[in-house]
Write a protein that holds these residues in place. Structure first.
Motif, mmCIF file in Angstrom:
data_model
loop_
_atom_site.group_PDB
_atom_site.id
_atom_site.type_symbol
_atom_site.label_atom_id
_atom_site.label_comp_id
_atom_site.label_asym_id
_atom_site.label_seq_id
_atom_site.Cartn_x
_atom_site.Cartn_y
_atom_site.Cartn_z
ATOM 1 N N GLU A 143 0.840 -1.205 0.000
ATOM 2 C CA GLU A 143 0.000 0.000 0.000
ATOM 3 C C GLU A 143 0.874 1.255 0.000
ATOM 4 N N MET A 144 1.968 1.216 0.748
ATOM 5 C CA MET A 144 2.893 2.357 0.788
ATOM 6 C C MET A 144 3.498 2.611 -0.589
ATOM 7 N N VAL A 145 3.856 1.533 -1.287
ATOM 8 C CA VAL A 145 4.423 1.680 -2.624
ATOM 9 C C VAL A 145 3.364 2.272 -3.563
ATOM 10 N N ALA A 175 6.894 -1.862 -15.055
ATOM 11 C CA ALA A 175 6.142 -2.523 -13.989
ATOM 12 C C ALA A 175 6.855 -2.270 -12.667
ATOM 13 N N VAL A 176 6.083 -1.998 -11.633
ATOM 14 C CA VAL A 176 6.645 -1.783 -10.303
ATOM 15 C C VAL A 176 6.222 -2.956 -9.430
ATOM 16 N N THR A 177 7.212 -3.616 -8.820
ATOM 17 C CA THR A 177 6.934 -4.775 -7.977
ATOM 18 C C THR A 177 7.597 -4.604 -6.617
ATOM 19 N N LEU A 202 17.912 -0.646 -1.859
ATOM 20 C CA LEU A 202 16.539 -0.499 -1.372
ATOM 21 C C LEU A 202 15.561 -0.667 -2.517
ATOM 22 N N GLY A 203 16.035 -0.384 -3.720
ATOM 23 C CA GLY A 203 15.219 -0.519 -4.926
ATOM 24 C C GLY A 203 16.136 -0.731 -6.113
ATOM 25 N N ILE A 224 10.794 -1.960 -11.976
ATOM 26 C CA ILE A 224 11.253 -1.314 -10.753
ATOM 27 C C ILE A 224 10.883 -2.249 -9.612
ATOM 28 N N THR A 225 11.890 -2.634 -8.830
ATOM 29 C CA THR A 225 11.658 -3.508 -7.683
ATOM 30 C C THR A 225 11.979 -2.733 -6.421
#
Length: 113
Positions: free
Chosen positions: A11-13, A32-34, A45-46, A68-69
């Motif tokens: 939810e924060m992401v 895509a962000v995962t 961290l990412g 993006i992870t």
């Protein structure tokens, strides 16, 4: 270190992504962000993986989405409160999105990111 529930972290992401300026969000293309709930690579961290928008040519077609992870355990490990996690998630999402737009780590550091 604080433990944040995986669902709450996701939810924060989502909140961080929703907080991007509308025009910027519309410009994001084929990404895509995962969330990775494990620790991820040491020191990260990412992670942005793909071809930045500034490097795409007319031959850019038929490729898998950029990715993006965001690493939950790594972020939680450096934070002491849920608010710190939310702030770090926002900062990490912005940092990785900047890479999607072709902004490198050196320039991000110059800008205070």
């Amino acid at each position: 270190m604080i433990e944040v529930d995986p669902e709450r972290f996701e939810e924060m992401v989502a909140t961080a992504l929703d907080g991007l300026p509308e025009g910027l969000g519309r410009l994001m293309s084929n990404v895509a962000v995962t969330v990775e709930h494990g620790a991820g690579p040491p020191g990260l961290l990412g992670l942005y993986e793909g071809i930045p928008l500034t490097s795409r040519t007319t031959g850019y077609a038929g490729v898998l989405p950029d990715r993006i992870t965001i690493y939950r355990q790594a972020i939680c490990a450096i934070c002491q409160s849920e608010q710190e996690v939310a702030d770090q998630v926002r900062r990490t999402v912005i940092h990785e999105v900047a890479h999607h737009f072709g902004i490198g780590d050196k320039r991000l550091a110059e800008l205070g990111w």
